[in-house]
Design a protein around this motif. Sequence first.
Motif, PDB file in Angstrom:
ATOM      1  N   GLY A 206       0.866  -1.164   0.083  1.00  0.00           N
ATOM      2  CA  GLY A 206       0.035   0.157  -0.070  1.00  0.00           C
ATOM      3  C   GLY A 206       0.698   1.192  -0.048  1.00  0.00           C
ATOM      4  N   THR A 207       0.526   2.218   0.856  1.00  0.00           N
ATOM      5  CA  THR A 207       1.126   3.518   0.762  1.00  0.00           C
ATOM      6  C   THR A 207       1.416   3.921   2.177  1.00  0.00           C
ATOM      7  OG1 THR A 207      -1.084   4.525   0.919  1.00  0.00           O
ATOM      8  CG2 THR A 207      -0.159   4.112  -1.322  1.00  0.00           C
ATOM      9  N   LEU A 208       1.990   5.121   2.317  1.00  0.00           N
ATOM     10  CA  LEU A 208       2.198   5.665   3.498  1.00  0.00           C
ATOM     11  C   LEU A 208       0.660   6.089   3.917  1.00  0.00           C
ATOM     12  CD1 LEU A 208       5.449   7.847   3.197  1.00  0.00           C
ATOM     13  CD2 LEU A 208       5.015   6.061   5.071  1.00  0.00           C
ATOM     14  N   ALA A 209      -0.103   6.648   3.172  1.00  0.00           N
ATOM     15  CA  ALA A 209      -1.532   6.904   3.722  1.00  0.00           C
ATOM     16  C   ALA A 209      -2.101   5.623   4.374  1.00  0.00           C
ATOM     17  CB  ALA A 209      -2.239   7.470   2.729  1.00  0.00           C
ATOM     18  N   ASP A 210      -1.951   4.762   3.908  1.00  0.00           N
ATOM     19  CA  ASP A 210      -2.463   3.227   4.460  1.00  0.00           C
ATOM     20  C   ASP A 210      -1.863   3.074   5.823  1.00  0.00           C
ATOM     21  OD1 ASP A 210      -4.085   2.737   2.286  1.00  0.00           O
ATOM     22  OD2 ASP A 210      -2.377   1.528   1.216  1.00  0.00           O
ATOM     23  N   TRP A 211      -0.315   3.379   5.834  1.00  0.00           N
ATOM     24  CA  TRP A 211       0.007   3.179   7.141  1.00  0.00           C
ATOM     25  C   TRP A 211      -0.371   4.222   8.154  1.00  0.00           C
ATOM     26  CZ3 TRP A 211       2.838   5.978  10.737  1.00  0.00           C
ATOM     27  CH2 TRP A 211       3.453   5.182  11.683  1.00  0.00           C
ATOM     28  N   ASP A 212      -0.721   5.468   7.806  1.00  0.00           N
ATOM     29  CA  ASP A 212      -1.227   6.348   8.666  1.00  0.00           C
ATOM     30  C   ASP A 212      -2.858   5.903   9.035  1.00  0.00           C
ATOM     31  OD1 ASP A 212       1.004   7.977   8.494  1.00  0.00           O
ATOM     32  OD2 ASP A 212      -0.002   9.384   7.016  1.00  0.00           O
ATOM     33  N   ARG A 213      -3.552   5.212   8.245  1.00  0.00           N
ATOM     34  CA  ARG A 213      -4.766   4.655   8.711  1.00  0.00           C
ATOM     35  C   ARG A 213      -4.596   3.545   9.726  1.00  0.00           C
ATOM     36  NH1 ARG A 213      -8.315   2.251   5.348  1.00  0.00           N
ATOM     37  NH2 ARG A 213      -6.919   1.875   3.709  1.00  0.00           N
ATOM     38  N   LEU A 214      -3.557   2.946   9.336  1.00  0.00           N
ATOM     39  CA  LEU A 214      -3.437   1.806  10.281  1.00  0.00           C
ATOM     40  C   LEU A 214      -3.005   2.283  11.690  1.00  0.00           C
ATOM     41  CD1 LEU A 214      -3.013  -1.537  11.178  1.00  0.00           C
ATOM     42  CD2 LEU A 214      -0.623  -1.152   9.986  1.00  0.00           C
ATOM     43  N   ARG A 215      -2.272   2.906  11.795  1.00  0.00           N
ATOM     44  CA  ARG A 215      -1.735   3.712  12.967  1.00  0.00           C
ATOM     45  C   ARG A 215      -2.793   4.078  13.828  1.00  0.00           C
ATOM     46  NH1 ARG A 215       0.452   9.048  11.300  1.00  0.00           N
ATOM     47  NH2 ARG A 215      -1.716   9.290  11.179  1.00  0.00           N
ATOM     48  N   ASP A 216      -3.699   5.056  13.139  1.00  0.00           N
ATOM     49  CA  ASP A 216      -4.937   5.584  13.733  1.00  0.00           C
ATOM     50  C   ASP A 216      -5.837   4.610  14.181  1.00  0.00           C
ATOM     51  OD1 ASP A 216      -3.956   7.832  13.105  1.00  0.00           O
ATOM     52  OD2 ASP A 216      -4.982   8.509  11.315  1.00  0.00           O
ATOM     53  N   GLY A 217      -6.066   3.654  13.208  1.00  0.00           N
ATOM     54  CA  GLY A 217      -7.077   2.466  13.529  1.00  0.00           C
ATOM     55  C   GLY A 217      -6.588   1.672  14.882  1.00  0.00           C
ATOM     56  N   LEU A 218      -5.075   1.527  14.969  1.00  0.00           N
ATOM     57  CA  LEU A 218      -4.778   0.964  16.224  1.00  0.00           C
ATOM     58  C   LEU A 218      -4.874   1.818  17.476  1.00  0.00           C
ATOM     59  CD1 LEU A 218      -1.546  -0.896  14.842  1.00  0.00           C
ATOM     60  CD2 LEU A 218      -3.464  -2.087  15.968  1.00  0.00           C
ATOM     61  N   HIS A 219      -4.567   3.010  17.214  1.00  0.00           N
ATOM     62  CA  HIS A 219      -4.577   4.029  18.370  1.00  0.00           C
ATOM     63  C   HIS A 219      -5.800   4.388  18.867  1.00  0.00           C
ATOM     64  CE1 HIS A 219      -0.324   5.750  17.573  1.00  0.00           C
ATOM     65  NE2 HIS A 219      -0.193   4.656  17.990  1.00  0.00           N
ATOM     66  N   GLU A 220      -7.199   4.173  17.887  1.00  0.00           N
ATOM     67  CA  GLU A 220      -8.257   4.465  18.192  1.00  0.00           C
ATOM     68  C   GLU A 220      -8.847   3.388  18.911  1.00  0.00           C
ATOM     69  OE1 GLU A 220     -10.047   4.976  14.339  1.00  0.00           O
ATOM     70  OE2 GLU A 220      -9.261   6.990  14.204  1.00  0.00           O
ATOM     71  N   ARG A 221      -8.235   2.108  19.006  1.00  0.00           N
ATOM     72  CA  ARG A 221      -8.703   0.905  19.643  1.00  0.00           C
ATOM     73  C   ARG A 221      -7.772   0.862  21.086  1.00  0.00           C
ATOM     74  NH1 ARG A 221      -9.764   0.055  14.450  1.00  0.00           N
ATOM     75  NH2 ARG A 221     -11.543  -0.984  13.726  1.00  0.00           N
ATOM     76  N   GLY A 222      -6.878   1.650  21.335  1.00  0.00           N
ATOM     77  CA  GLY A 222      -6.044   1.796  22.409  1.00  0.00           C
ATOM     78  C   GLY A 222      -4.926   0.730  22.227  1.00  0.00           C
ATOM     79  N   MET A 223      -4.547   0.544  20.903  1.00  0.00           N
ATOM     80  CA  MET A 223      -3.303  -0.375  20.759  1.00  0.00           C
ATOM     81  C   MET A 223      -2.271   0.530  20.211  1.00  0.00           C
ATOM     82  SD  MET A 223      -4.862  -3.745  19.263  1.00  0.00           S
ATOM     83  CE  MET A 223      -6.174  -3.317  18.218  1.00  0.00           C
ATOM     84  N   ARG A 224      -1.260  -0.003  20.399  1.00  0.00           N
ATOM     85  CA  ARG A 224       0.078   0.684  19.905  1.00  0.00           C
ATOM     86  C   ARG A 224       0.623   0.006  18.472  1.00  0.00           C
ATOM     87  NH1 ARG A 224       0.254   2.280  25.646  1.00  0.00           N
ATOM     88  NH2 ARG A 224       1.009   4.388  25.849  1.00  0.00           N
ATOM     89  N   LEU A 225       1.721   0.531  17.687  1.00  0.00           N
ATOM     90  CA  LEU A 225       2.359   0.008  16.611  1.00  0.00           C
ATOM     91  C   LEU A 225       3.702   0.314  16.740  1.00  0.00           C
ATOM     92  CD1 LEU A 225       2.049  -0.793  13.796  1.00  0.00           C
ATOM     93  CD2 LEU A 225       1.470   1.423  12.905  1.00  0.00           C
ATOM     94  N   ILE A 226       4.462  -0.930  16.668  1.00  0.00           N
ATOM     95  CA  ILE A 226       6.156  -0.814  16.616  1.00  0.00           C
ATOM     96  C   ILE A 226       6.515  -1.169  15.221  1.00  0.00           C
ATOM     97  CG2 ILE A 226       6.215  -0.891  19.205  1.00  0.00           C
ATOM     98  CD1 ILE A 226       7.419  -3.713  18.980  1.00  0.00           C
TER      99      ILE A 226
END
Length: 564
Positions: A80-100
Amino acid sequence: MPQTPGDPWWKSSVVYQIYPSSFQDGDGDGVGDLPGVIDRLDHLHTLGVDVVWLSPVYPSPWDDNGYDISDYLGIHPRFGTLADWDRLRDGLHERGMRLIMDLVVNHTSDEHPWFADSRASRDSAHRDFYFWRPDREGGPPNNWGSVFSGPAWTRDDATGEYYLHLFTRRQPDLNWENPRVRARVHDIARWWLDRGADGFRMDVINFVSKVPELPDGPVLSEGGYGLFAEYSINGPRLHEFLGELRDAAFAGRDVLTVGEMPGVNVEQAAAHTDPVNGEVSMVFQFEHVDLDHGPGGKFDQVPLDLRRLKESLGRWQLGLADRGWNSLYWNNHDQPRAVSRFGDDGKYRVASAKTLATTLHMMKGTPYVYQGEELGMTNAGFSDIAEYRDVETLNHHRHALAAGADEESVMAGIARMSRDNARTPMQWDASPNAGFTTGTPWLAVNPNHTEINAEAALADPDSVFHHYRRLIALRKELPVVVHGVYAPLLPDHPALFAYTRTLDGAVLTVLANWSADTVAVDADPAVAGPGPELLLGTHTVPEGAPEGVFAPLRPWESRVLLSR
Ligand code: NOJ
């Protein structure tokens, strides 16, 4: 929450590893991608994990499935793209999860612009970003072997010199002795943290400091870590390099950093993870996953003696009890599936997958769940070399046959230990291709997906999935799971893995039968105090058993008891 003020969040967290190629395909090309991951976030949320570690998604020629990076600040178009990565980051953060993110900076791809420039001429600006040496009597500069078979040096025609690659010839090692290299690495780390990543898993990070003279090692054998360990692992400047990275990129940020460190020992790990002056939150050590490697290396698997496993993990528990922090894992994308390797993937698949989980998750440290582990996914064990994709496996096959090994035994070793066992697509449902893709999967789906899949597991309250969910929930509920003092029980018992964790009068007792026999709990391991309650078991305690929660354990049965 068991967290006390001043305690980092990652001490009470559980991490879930996503191997993006094999998690969920969103566009039907047969390869997993970021939109696919985003579609599956609720699965992770239901499981209750706190952090996602994403294996590499960067642009890469894919020689080692993305662990050969050609651009550290981008996303491979297949994902995908960096925009997809941003969406993934947000989707995780919204659910209280983090991304490493996976930081792979011991080496780059040979297609990285730094290497392209480096190899062009002896005077190029990036020449010293890598290790270049003249030949020694017409051959490689020293006798180091690559982890993935063959020599660790390749001669490059452009300048006639050799470059060092501890992995494949397409993964040239970065020269961390060069301060410009270290500064670029700091930039990369800061860039992802500024974009909202919550930390890093750092690939073979203890390889970055080598003995500068690059002397000969004691042996040159075929494949595996340790061939050159004496001189290229845990080198003289490792603490300095990692301390610099911590100060330049991590200091003042609330991050989780886990350094992958093959060959690290307890003392070294304590120093690297010391809260006072350590450089990373925790390390991945390899001792317990190397115990079944035979004299011929990982593909020469030998039976595991449970007593050795208990001794090893117990020593790490005690060694990092007061200083530093453990990571806890059975699986990742480099290891065969634990239920096939340590458990019983036939008759006792469900019980043994749960019991492996119980044993690990009640220890002190941060547990890692590798995708599919929560379903009790098994080795695929392909019998034809044409079904494999992994470069380590393919190189081993080629080198072993060239050295005269018998194909049948080489294939048997591969079927048990190949990394592709972990990399077959995630089994979401019973449909063709397991709900992973509508296209042709890049690596075949395990045929047992018709039985072993997430849809079935979620619907069954007794599934491996729900057992993982309960174990993860216990860590959130009970401070003793996070902080309790570990003490081994019955260390010499050949089939029982048992221990206690103690905190402020609460005693957690774990009893796990690692065998297909019924086993009596001979020495009552109960600790003083009121009779323990059964918090979680793989089976219900037999009604009317006089020993109550200490009744004999049935094949692969485990119990978590609590007295307070
Ligand atoms: C360790 C990674 O986990 C593995 O997959 C990779 O092949 C090597 N490091 C080289 O990057």
